[in-house]
Write a protein that holds these residues in place. Structure first.
Motif, PDB file in Angstrom:
ATOM      1  N   UNK A 133       0.871  -1.091   0.120  1.00 50.51           N
ATOM      2  CA  UNK A 133      -0.201  -0.006  -0.056  1.00 50.51           C
ATOM      3  C   UNK A 133       0.934   1.302  -0.050  1.00 50.51           C
ATOM      4  N   UNK A 134       1.799   1.235   0.643  1.00 51.50           N
ATOM      5  CA  UNK A 134       2.664   2.509   0.741  1.00 51.50           C
ATOM      6  C   UNK A 134       3.435   2.531  -0.652  1.00 51.50           C
ATOM      7  N   UNK A 135       4.144   1.653  -1.015  1.00 50.72           N
ATOM      8  CA  UNK A 135       4.664   1.516  -2.300  1.00 50.72           C
ATOM      9  C   UNK A 135       3.578   2.194  -3.343  1.00 50.72           C
ATOM     10  N   UNK A 136       2.368   1.855  -3.311  1.00 50.72           N
ATOM     11  CA  UNK A 136       1.601   2.233  -4.446  1.00 50.72           C
ATOM     12  C   UNK A 136       1.232   3.776  -4.229  1.00 50.72           C
ATOM     13  N   UNK A 137       1.265   4.282  -2.752  1.00 46.47           N
ATOM     14  CA  UNK A 137       1.067   5.579  -2.518  1.00 46.47           C
ATOM     15  C   UNK A 137       2.204   6.474  -3.325  1.00 46.47           C
ATOM     16  N   UNK A 138       3.269   5.959  -3.250  1.00 52.17           N
ATOM     17  CA  UNK A 138       4.624   6.624  -3.820  1.00 52.17           C
ATOM     18  C   UNK A 138       4.467   6.668  -5.268  1.00 52.17           C
ATOM     19  N   UNK A 139       4.148   5.643  -5.841  1.00 54.74           N
ATOM     20  CA  UNK A 139       4.208   5.803  -7.197  1.00 54.74           C
ATOM     21  C   UNK A 139       3.048   6.449  -8.010  1.00 54.74           C
ATOM     22  N   UNK A 140       1.734   6.526  -7.174  1.00 61.50           N
ATOM     23  CA  UNK A 140       0.843   7.253  -7.498  1.00 61.50           C
ATOM     24  C   UNK A 140       0.867   8.824  -7.581  1.00 61.50           C
ATOM     25  N   UNK A 141       1.633   9.166  -6.338  1.00 64.41           N
ATOM     26  CA  UNK A 141       2.158  10.569  -6.203  1.00 64.41           C
ATOM     27  C   UNK A 141       0.736  11.550  -6.208  1.00 64.41           C
ATOM     28  N   UNK A 142      -0.061  11.055  -5.412  1.00 65.14           N
ATOM     29  CA  UNK A 142      -1.369  11.863  -5.490  1.00 65.14           C
ATOM     30  C   UNK A 142      -1.457  12.664  -4.436  1.00 65.14           C
ATOM     31  N   UNK A 143      -0.814  12.358  -3.100  1.00 68.13           N
ATOM     32  CA  UNK A 143      -0.739  13.173  -1.868  1.00 68.13           C
ATOM     33  C   UNK A 143       0.596  12.769  -1.261  1.00 68.13           C
ATOM     34  N   UNK A 144       0.849  13.070   0.054  1.00 67.55           N
ATOM     35  CA  UNK A 144       2.068  12.914   0.742  1.00 67.55           C
ATOM     36  C   UNK A 144       1.785  11.598   1.311  1.00 67.55           C
ATOM     37  N   UNK A 145       2.728  10.757   1.576  1.00 66.97           N
ATOM     38  CA  UNK A 145       2.512   9.632   1.676  1.00 66.97           C
ATOM     39  C   UNK A 145       2.595   9.072   3.421  1.00 66.97           C
ATOM     40  N   UNK A 146       1.483   8.565   3.834  1.00 68.41           N
ATOM     41  CA  UNK A 146       1.344   8.361   5.042  1.00 68.41           C
ATOM     42  C   UNK A 146       0.849   6.966   5.443  1.00 68.41           C
ATOM     43  N   UNK A 147       0.776   6.367   6.442  1.00 70.83           N
ATOM     44  CA  UNK A 147       0.671   5.029   6.717  1.00 70.83           C
ATOM     45  C   UNK A 147       0.198   5.251   8.515  1.00 70.83           C
ATOM     46  N   UNK A 148      -0.996   4.436   8.665  1.00 68.20           N
ATOM     47  CA  UNK A 148      -1.179   4.509  10.262  1.00 68.20           C
ATOM     48  C   UNK A 148      -0.433   3.408  10.869  1.00 68.20           C
ATOM     49  N   UNK A 149       0.179   2.623  10.217  1.00 67.39           N
ATOM     50  CA  UNK A 149       1.042   1.389  10.611  1.00 67.39           C
ATOM     51  C   UNK A 149       0.144   0.001  10.889  1.00 67.39           C
ATOM     52  N   UNK A 150       0.534  -0.650  11.637  1.00 70.89           N
ATOM     53  CA  UNK A 150       1.232  -0.702  12.867  1.00 70.89           C
ATOM     54  C   UNK A 150       3.044  -0.819  12.440  1.00 70.89           C
ATOM     55  N   UNK A 151       3.037  -1.481  11.224  1.00 72.84           N
ATOM     56  CA  UNK A 151       4.404  -2.045  10.982  1.00 72.84           C
ATOM     57  C   UNK A 151       5.183  -0.855  10.181  1.00 72.84           C
ATOM     58  N   UNK A 152       4.770  -0.019   9.433  1.00 72.51           N
ATOM     59  CA  UNK A 152       5.302   0.819   8.760  1.00 72.51           C
ATOM     60  C   UNK A 152       4.779   2.217   9.093  1.00 72.51           C
ATOM     61  N   UNK A 153       4.948   2.957  10.114  1.00 69.60           N
ATOM     62  CA  UNK A 153       3.919   4.203  10.218  1.00 69.60           C
ATOM     63  C   UNK A 153       4.882   5.114   9.575  1.00 69.60           C
ATOM     64  N   UNK A 154       4.118   6.024   9.114  1.00 71.43           N
ATOM     65  CA  UNK A 154       4.619   7.067   8.402  1.00 71.43           C
ATOM     66  C   UNK A 154       3.536   8.424   8.638  1.00 71.43           C
ATOM     67  N   UNK A 155       4.061   9.508   9.138  1.00 71.58           N
ATOM     68  CA  UNK A 155       5.540   9.529   9.738  1.00 71.58           C
ATOM     69  C   UNK A 155       5.698   8.861  10.961  1.00 71.58           C
TER      70      UNK A 155
END
Length: 344
Positions: free
Chosen positions: A121-143
């Motif tokens: 999911x995070x990788x696809x957010x990066x490639x889509x580049x539609x918004x700053x990349x965020x993730x609620x985690x719990x494994x890869x929380x961003x920020x």
């Protein structure tokens, strides 16, 4: 049927003939070249190096280990290579196993399915580049928001605009749940030990994923790139003998004695007694004996060994089972040319 050249990972020294193998694969119509990694050479550097010699071949990883890179780092490498290759990259991912993840990368192996879902999911957010990349985690929380966080982390979008907003992601999956996950969230499946004999079983696991809400593909658009030992020979016995040490390593020497995902594949194939015997011998240091006790039928179940007529017939069997690409490991330009003729 398409063919993929599996270069794999390096042994103790860099292979000497990969340049000529890649050139031949490009010349004789192979579809893809794949690289891999274990705990030595990485997958991306050789893929970029050899990929720079090509114009047509798709460039894939089979597989890169998720724990080797954060999801954003993996997405960066992927979008970079995709630009350099003109949109030919395939991201092949695998979770590896607890011995490598915790022993080599120093990370927790817990919840591999949930980590895979979050990672992609995070990788696809990066490639889509539609918004700053965020993730609620719990494994890869961003920020990052852990105990040692400064509080200064900021959601970001990639500086580089990806060439493609949705790169293909294939999963190296062996268990039923992971195979279903591949069908749900990925674009292809990378089975290591595939047998067309179990196609109905595989398809039931895949169908579970295809039926989930939001699944990306149907069976008709999903790729199955299966590793296939294909040996053209008039001396099958010698070929079986050459393959068995490789199977003994994966069946009896990978992972730990009670946690070996490759061994579980062979148990599901109906070879539990063989797995137990091979494991006991291999762990006792009797590796040659471990290889010798593997029956020819076990090799035959996930490999194709024989003369040209037999190999042609079996390739059709794999294709009818649903395999779209066979990943092969020829050792010479001549073998590549021979294999290419079999799927013309």
């Amino acid at each position: 049927m398409k063919l993929g050249l599996q270069l794999g990972y390096w042994g103790a020294q860099p292979p000497h003939n990969h340049a000529e193998l890649v050139d031949a694969a490009e010349t004789f119509g192979f579809d893809t070249v794949f690289t891999a990694e274990a705990w030595g050479s990485d997958a991306y550097v050789p893929l970029a190096w050899w990929g720079s010699r090509t114009e047509r071949l798709r460039l894939g990883t089979s597989v890169i280990q998720m724990s080797a890179r954060t999801p954003t780092a993996c997405a960066m490498a992927a979008l970079t290579l995709d630009h350099l290759s003109g949109g030919r990259h395939i991201v092949g991912l695998g979770v590896s196993g607890p011995q490598v993840v915790e022993g080599w990368y120093g990370q927790s192996f817990a919840k591999p399915l949930a980590r895979t879902r979050e990672y992609i999911d995070i990788m696809r957010q990066v490639w889509a580049r539609q918004a700053p990349v965020t993730s609620d985690g719990p494994h890869y929380p961003l920020p990052y928001a852990g105990e040692k966080a400064t509080g200064l982390g900021k959601p970001l979008k990639p500086i580089v605009h990806p060439l493609r907003a949705d790169l293909p992601v294939f999963l190296g999956a062996e268990g039923p749940k992971n195979i279903a996950l591949a069908a749900e969230i990925a674009d292809g499946w990378l089975p290591l030990f595939y047998t067309p004999r179990m196609a109905d079983t595989y398809n039931s696991w895949l169908d579970e994923g295809f039926a989930r809400p939001g699944a990306r593909h149907t069976r008709e658009t999903f790729e199955i790139c299966a590793t296939a030992q294909i040996v053209l020979t008039d001396d099958p016995a010698a070929a079986y003998a050459a393959i068995k040490p490789f199977l003994a390593l994966y069946m009896g020497g990978m992972g730990s004695e009670d946690t070996n995902f490759h061994a579980e594949v062979y148990r599901r194939m109906g070879y539990a007694e063989v797995v137990d015997e091979v494991t006991a011998l291999f762990r006792a240091g009797r590796k040659d004996e471990a290889a010798q006790i593997i029956p020819d039928a076990v090799v035959d179940d996930s490999a194709i060994v024989g003369d040209e007529a037999h190999v042609r017939e079996q390739i059709k069997v794999w294709e009818e089972a649903g395999v779209t690409t066979m990943l092969v490991t020829p050792g010479s330009v001549q073998e590549i040319q021979q294999l290419a003729k079999l799927v013309e």
